[in-house]
Write a protein that holds these residues in place. Structure first.
Motif, PDB file in Angstrom:
ATOM      1  N   ARG A 162     -23.740  99.917  31.891  1.00  0.00           N
ATOM      2  CA  ARG A 162     -23.482  98.801  30.967  1.00  0.00           C
ATOM      3  C   ARG A 162     -23.599  99.237  29.510  1.00  0.00           C
ATOM      4  NH1 ARG A 162     -28.398  97.538  33.486  1.00  0.00           N
ATOM      5  NH2 ARG A 162     -30.228  97.500  32.100  1.00  0.00           N
ATOM      6  N   LEU A 163     -24.514 100.178  29.206  1.00  0.00           N
ATOM      7  CA  LEU A 163     -24.624 100.684  27.840  1.00  0.00           C
ATOM      8  C   LEU A 163     -23.391 101.485  27.478  1.00  0.00           C
ATOM      9  CD1 LEU A 163     -26.202 101.215  25.235  1.00  0.00           C
ATOM     10  CD2 LEU A 163     -27.262 103.183  26.362  1.00  0.00           C
ATOM     11  N   PRO A 218     -27.927 104.230  37.230  1.00  0.00           N
ATOM     12  CA  PRO A 218     -28.620 103.335  38.158  1.00  0.00           C
ATOM     13  C   PRO A 218     -27.634 102.605  39.061  1.00  0.00           C
ATOM     14  CG  PRO A 218     -29.435 103.053  35.915  1.00  0.00           C
ATOM     15  CD  PRO A 218     -28.198 103.888  35.820  1.00  0.00           C
ATOM     16  N   ALA A 219     -28.034 102.425  40.306  1.00  0.00           N
ATOM     17  CA  ALA A 219     -27.218 101.668  41.266  1.00  0.00           C
ATOM     18  C   ALA A 219     -27.720 100.233  41.307  1.00  0.00           C
ATOM     19  CB  ALA A 219     -27.312 102.299  42.648  1.00  0.00           C
ATOM     20  N   HIS A 220     -26.876  99.307  40.906  1.00  0.00           N
ATOM     21  CA  HIS A 220     -27.227  97.894  40.987  1.00  0.00           C
ATOM     22  C   HIS A 220     -26.634  97.259  42.239  1.00  0.00           C
ATOM     23  CE1 HIS A 220     -29.077  98.012  37.073  1.00  0.00           C
ATOM     24  NE2 HIS A 220     -28.006  98.599  36.583  1.00  0.00           N
ATOM     25  N   ARG A 221     -25.704  97.999  42.840  1.00  0.00           N
ATOM     26  CA  ARG A 221     -25.154  97.570  44.129  1.00  0.00           C
ATOM     27  C   ARG A 221     -25.311  98.764  45.076  1.00  0.00           C
ATOM     28  NH1 ARG A 221     -21.821  96.109  40.077  1.00  0.00           N
ATOM     29  NH2 ARG A 221     -20.394  97.845  40.466  1.00  0.00           N
ATOM     30  N   ARG A 261     -19.138 106.003  39.942  1.00  0.00           N
ATOM     31  CA  ARG A 261     -18.479 105.101  39.011  1.00  0.00           C
ATOM     32  C   ARG A 261     -18.360 105.781  37.648  1.00  0.00           C
ATOM     33  NH1 ARG A 261     -21.504 101.483  42.030  1.00  0.00           N
ATOM     34  NH2 ARG A 261     -23.185 101.199  40.535  1.00  0.00           N
ATOM     35  N   ASP A 262     -17.685 105.118  36.717  1.00  0.00           N
ATOM     36  CA  ASP A 262     -17.363 105.742  35.431  1.00  0.00           C
ATOM     37  C   ASP A 262     -18.407 105.442  34.362  1.00  0.00           C
ATOM     38  OD1 ASP A 262     -14.996 106.805  36.430  1.00  0.00           O
ATOM     39  OD2 ASP A 262     -13.838 105.012  35.910  1.00  0.00           O
ATOM     40  N   ASP A 284     -32.855 102.934  37.251  1.00  0.00           N
ATOM     41  CA  ASP A 284     -33.002 102.030  36.107  1.00  0.00           C
ATOM     42  C   ASP A 284     -34.436 102.007  35.607  1.00  0.00           C
ATOM     43  OD1 ASP A 284     -33.727 100.766  38.527  1.00  0.00           O
ATOM     44  OD2 ASP A 284     -33.564  98.784  37.594  1.00  0.00           O
ATOM     45  N   TYR A 285     -35.391 102.133  36.525  1.00  0.00           N
ATOM     46  CA  TYR A 285     -36.810 102.196  36.144  1.00  0.00           C
ATOM     47  C   TYR A 285     -37.069 103.430  35.291  1.00  0.00           C
ATOM     48  CZ  TYR A 285     -41.807 103.129  36.705  1.00  0.00           C
ATOM     49  OH  TYR A 285     -43.131 103.409  36.464  1.00  0.00           O
TER      50      TYR A 285
END
Length: 346
Positions: free
Chosen positions: A158-159, A208-211, A216-217, A232-233
């Motif tokens: 997202r960043l 980080p994997a949120h799903r 991914r890109d 993400d932690y």
């Protein structure tokens, strides 16, 4: 555990300060704050002919705002800072701080120059661990300095979308100039690993994997990355650090307390599989950092430990499975939690 002298620790943080000053001394135009989805980011906005251009500087912070206010003075002092950095690196070498090897240093320098760390890239793994020598002032032994040729870089997806900027030189070109080749994967359209020297050095990009975990890109870096759980932690609120290469290279690493606790989680994920040897190394790094942090930053360590356990029973199970094989470290964390709880009750 042995610590570096106060002279060495002061030299390291002076070097870090000078490198951070350099970030804002290269401004072309005017620094402007932009709010994106509730977060504030700073950009260098400038005119190119009839058009406006912009370059991402970094997320808003009191420290960055103070530096931006001194941008003109910092630009004027650029040559003096360069000479000071050279002197400080020489002092750190004399104090016994570990220099970054040529292969790793040249790669980190290339990443820094093209904007990988500026755009959110964070070193993880053993290369990041070695940078805690400067951050914490601890002396690393031969066992801790030993490493594979792997260099792992993590960043938030997202960043990467939010900053609306890209690396100054495409990483495909950077890798090509350093004789790296893409490593084939099941997804032929995406590359997230590069190797040099027949696999002697391997660079991997992570997010980080949120799903589901997958590839991914990362548009800001112009590469793809493998998404992993628990990352993400680790990547939350990273810190700047100095790689001791040439006159110093400004990089970004996870906070040491989060690195230590994350290693407990990763060690359990690797246990019993083909990466069992790496699992033992993960536990050793976690134990070493926890020992240092118990003495230097017990409150930060306790906060990171509790934050990880608060993620849920699966996180707790991973942590406790590793600590079951590390009785001394488990006892230290238990006593730390008890002491913090006791202070809160009092």
């Amino acid at each position: 555990m042995r610590f570096h002298s106060q002279i060495g620790m002061s030299a390291y943080h002076d070097l870090l300060r000078l490198l951070r000053d350099d970030v804002v001394s290269d401004l072309i135009g005017t620094p402007v704050a932009v709010t994106v989805k509730g977060r504030v980011f700073w950009y260098d906005k400038y005119r190119i002919g009839a058009k406006m251009g912009q370059k991402y500087i970094g997320p808003d912070s009191e420290d960055l705002r103070a530096r931006l206010a001194q941008a003109k003075e910092l630009k004027a002092d650029a040559e003096a800072r360069r000479r000071a950095r050279t002197r400080l690196v020489r002092l750190l070498r004399a104090e016994g701080y570990t220099s970054t090897d040529q292969r790793t240093g040249s790669l980190l320098n290339a990443f820094a120059r093209t904007g990988v760390f500026r755009l959110g890239g964070t070193l993880v793994g053993t290369v990041a661990f070695r940078h805690y020598e400067g951050e914490l002032g601890v002396q690393l032994g031969v066992d801790h300095l030993a490493q594979t040729g792997d260099i792992d870089i993590g960043s938030f997806e997202r960043l990467s979308f939010a900053v609306d900027d890209v690396v100054e030189t495409p990483l495909v070109e950077v890798f090509k100039s350093l004789a790296f080749e893409p490593v084939p994967s099941l997804d032929n359209a995406r590359t997230w690993r590069w190797s040099q020297g027949g696999g002697e050095t391997l660079v991997e990009f992570l997010m980080p994997a949120h799903r589901d975990e997958g590839v991914r890109d990362l548009p800001a870096l112009g590469v793809s990355a493998i998404a992993l759980r628990h990352l993400d932690y680790l990547l939350h609120d990273p810190i700047p650090a100095v790689a001791h290469y040439r006159s110093g290279v400004l990089v970004q690493i996870p906070r040491p307390e989060r690195f230590a606790i994350h290693k407990l989680i990763v060690a359990d994920r690797r246990a019993g599989g083909p990466d069992a040897q790496k699992s033992a190394k993960d536990r050793a790094q976690a134990a070493y950092l926890i020992d240092a942090l118990l003495e230097l930053r017990p409150d930060e360590l306790s906060d990171a430990y509790q934050a990880a356990r608060a993620r849920g029973p699966k996180w707790v199970a991973r942590i406790e499975a590793s600590l079951a094989r590390m009785p001394r470290t488990a006892d230290s964390l238990a006593r730390l939690s008890g002491a913090i709880d006791g202070e809160g009750a009092g």
